[in-house]
Design an enzyme around this catalytic site. Structure first.
Site, PDB file in Angstrom:
ATOM      1  N   MET A 147       0.689  -4.844   1.734  1.00  0.00           N
ATOM      2  CA  MET A 147       0.391  -4.653   3.162  1.00  0.00           C
ATOM      3  C   MET A 147      -0.465  -3.753   3.290  1.00  0.00           C
ATOM      4  O   MET A 147      -1.150  -3.772   4.699  1.00  0.00           O
ATOM      5  CB  MET A 147       1.640  -4.290   3.928  1.00  0.00           C
ATOM      6  CG  MET A 147       2.476  -3.099   3.228  1.00  0.00           C
ATOM      7  SD  MET A 147       1.781  -1.306   3.991  1.00  0.00           S
ATOM      8  CE  MET A 147       2.560  -1.628   5.395  1.00  0.00           C
ATOM      9  N   TYR A 148      -1.203  -2.786   2.520  1.00  0.00           N
ATOM     10  CA  TYR A 148      -2.239  -2.115   2.952  1.00  0.00           C
ATOM     11  C   TYR A 148      -3.492  -2.863   3.320  1.00  0.00           C
ATOM     12  O   TYR A 148      -4.047  -3.641   2.561  1.00  0.00           O
ATOM     13  CB  TYR A 148      -2.719  -1.163   1.520  1.00  0.00           C
ATOM     14  CG  TYR A 148      -1.402  -0.074   1.369  1.00  0.00           C
ATOM     15  CD1 TYR A 148      -0.285   0.030   2.103  1.00  0.00           C
ATOM     16  CD2 TYR A 148      -1.682   0.480  -0.012  1.00  0.00           C
ATOM     17  CE1 TYR A 148       0.509   0.888   1.425  1.00  0.00           C
ATOM     18  CE2 TYR A 148      -0.774   1.271  -0.266  1.00  0.00           C
ATOM     19  CZ  TYR A 148       0.329   1.618   0.235  1.00  0.00           C
ATOM     20  OH  TYR A 148       1.199   2.544  -0.148  1.00  0.00           O
ATOM     21  N   SER A 149      -3.847  -2.668   4.558  1.00  0.00           N
ATOM     22  CA  SER A 149      -5.042  -3.364   5.148  1.00  0.00           C
ATOM     23  C   SER A 149      -4.991  -4.848   5.088  1.00  0.00           C
ATOM     24  O   SER A 149      -5.738  -5.716   4.968  1.00  0.00           O
ATOM     25  CB  SER A 149      -6.241  -2.642   4.555  1.00  0.00           C
ATOM     26  OG  SER A 149      -6.823  -1.578   4.747  1.00  0.00           O
ATOM     27  N   GLN A 150      -3.660  -5.342   5.018  1.00  0.00           N
ATOM     28  CA  GLN A 150      -3.414  -6.734   4.933  1.00  0.00           C
ATOM     29  C   GLN A 150      -3.913  -7.498   3.552  1.00  0.00           C
ATOM     30  O   GLN A 150      -4.451  -8.744   3.897  1.00  0.00           O
ATOM     31  CB  GLN A 150      -3.631  -7.565   6.409  1.00  0.00           C
ATOM     32  CG  GLN A 150      -2.746  -7.064   7.517  1.00  0.00           C
ATOM     33  CD  GLN A 150      -3.256  -7.735   8.791  1.00  0.00           C
ATOM     34  OE1 GLN A 150      -4.441  -7.792   8.987  1.00  0.00           O
ATOM     35  NE2 GLN A 150      -2.452  -7.791   9.637  1.00  0.00           N
TER      36      GLN A 150
END
Length: 326
Positions: A58-61
């Protein structure tokens, strides 16, 4: 650099782990560094002996995984590095694009492997506890990923100690792969994990890799009660204001700053050194948006704090509500 086993596993990791939440796309968070600015940090970490890198889908999608994967392919051999990523938070709008169901985990691991550009993930972690999926379903799925060779080890992140104990018990009872690590919220101004989670991890041989070891920069000693700080993230991080900024938190930071002045190092190094002295802590996950911050984190391994110095830092602490499990 020092290298230690991650819990009772045979996996050797550096005592500093580079977290890559800050590397991705500013479209996700305005303080995130784009790829061309992120790559020097990964390269410098490798030069300093760091072999342990943590990210999440989920980090920066997903962009964080892509940047980390490309950099490690360019700067290191795959067998020399330990790549950790996580699953749980939404990766799309659909009802099955989140959580720890068998469907989502199977979809998510393949997506992470593609973004990272690798055949396997060294440490695959559940990012939070899923109250809507039976833990048995999650554990069996993670076990299957290990048997398939897509994942080498599994870990967990912030949850209640009773939940983690239940997961460990069920894995043992069914002969499933056991968690080897706990990535929890732990630093000098948030020590609630000392009550139950840390003793549980020590007793069960689980490695502890704390997130936010500097309390999102709060322990760097450059915050005021009105907010602010030297970085864009510090100035815009409302989450930190909800987590910290109690009166007692500032008293702890005052002591960190004072001891740093006496020792001729930075407050961040003192805060990291304290954490590295805590029984059971394997490798704090350090984020860096300045090369000097990364170099200072590694240098903190050389700092030895006396029992009296540790007590001086700890004495002002006041209990907090449970933070970081959501």
């Amino acid at each position: 650099m020092e290298y230690v086993n991650l819990g009772r596993s045979g996996l050797k990791v550096s005592r500093i782990c580079l977290g890559t939440l800050s590397y991705g796309t500013p479209a996700w968070r305005d303080w995130v560094l784009p790829e061309e600015e992120s790559r020097p940090f990964i390269k410098r970490a490798l030069e300093l002996g760091i072999n342990f890198f943590d990210t999440a889908d989920m980090y920066s999608q997903g962009v964080s995984e892509e940047i980390l994967g490309r950099a490690l392919r360019d700067f290191a051999r795959r067998e020399e590095v330990v790549i950790a990523t996580k699953v749980y938070f939404p990766t799309g709008e659909g009802p099955n694009q989140r959580g720890l169901s068998r469907k989502h985990i199977m979809d998510a691991v393949d997506a992470s492997l593609r973004r990272l550009g690798t055949d396997y993930i060294d440490l695959y972690q559940i990012h939070r506890w899923d109250y809507e999926t039976p833990i048995e379903e999650t554990l069996e799925t993670l076990h299957d990923l290990v048997r398939m060779g897509k994942v080498r080890y599994i870990g967990a992140s912030s949850m209640y100690a009773w939940q983690f104990a239940k997961a460990l018990y069920l894995a043992d009872m069914h002969g499933w792969t056991r968690f080897v690590s706990m990535q929890n919220h732990y630093n000098l101004v948030y020590r609630e994990e000392e009550r139950e989670m840390l003793p549980l991890c020590r007793a069960e041989g689980v490695g502890v890799i704390p997130w936010s070891p500097l309390a999102r920069g709060f322990l760097a000693g450059n915050r005021s009660k009105q907010g602010g700080g030297e970085t864009k993230r510090a100035r815009s991080d409302e989450f930190a204001h909800r987590m910290y900024y109690q009166e007692a938190d500032f008293r702890v930071v005052d002591r960190v700053v004072e001891l740093a002045r006496r020792r001729g190092v930075t407050p961040a190094q003192i805060a990291l050194a304290w954490l590295l002295h805590q029984p059971g802590v394997t490798a704090p996950i350090v984020g860096a948006t300045k090369i000097s911050h990364l170099e200072q984190a590694v240098a903190a391994l050389e700092i030895r704090l006396s029992p009296e110095e540790r007590a001086y830092l700890e004495e002002p602490y006041q209990p907090h509500p449970v933070l970081g499990h959501e």
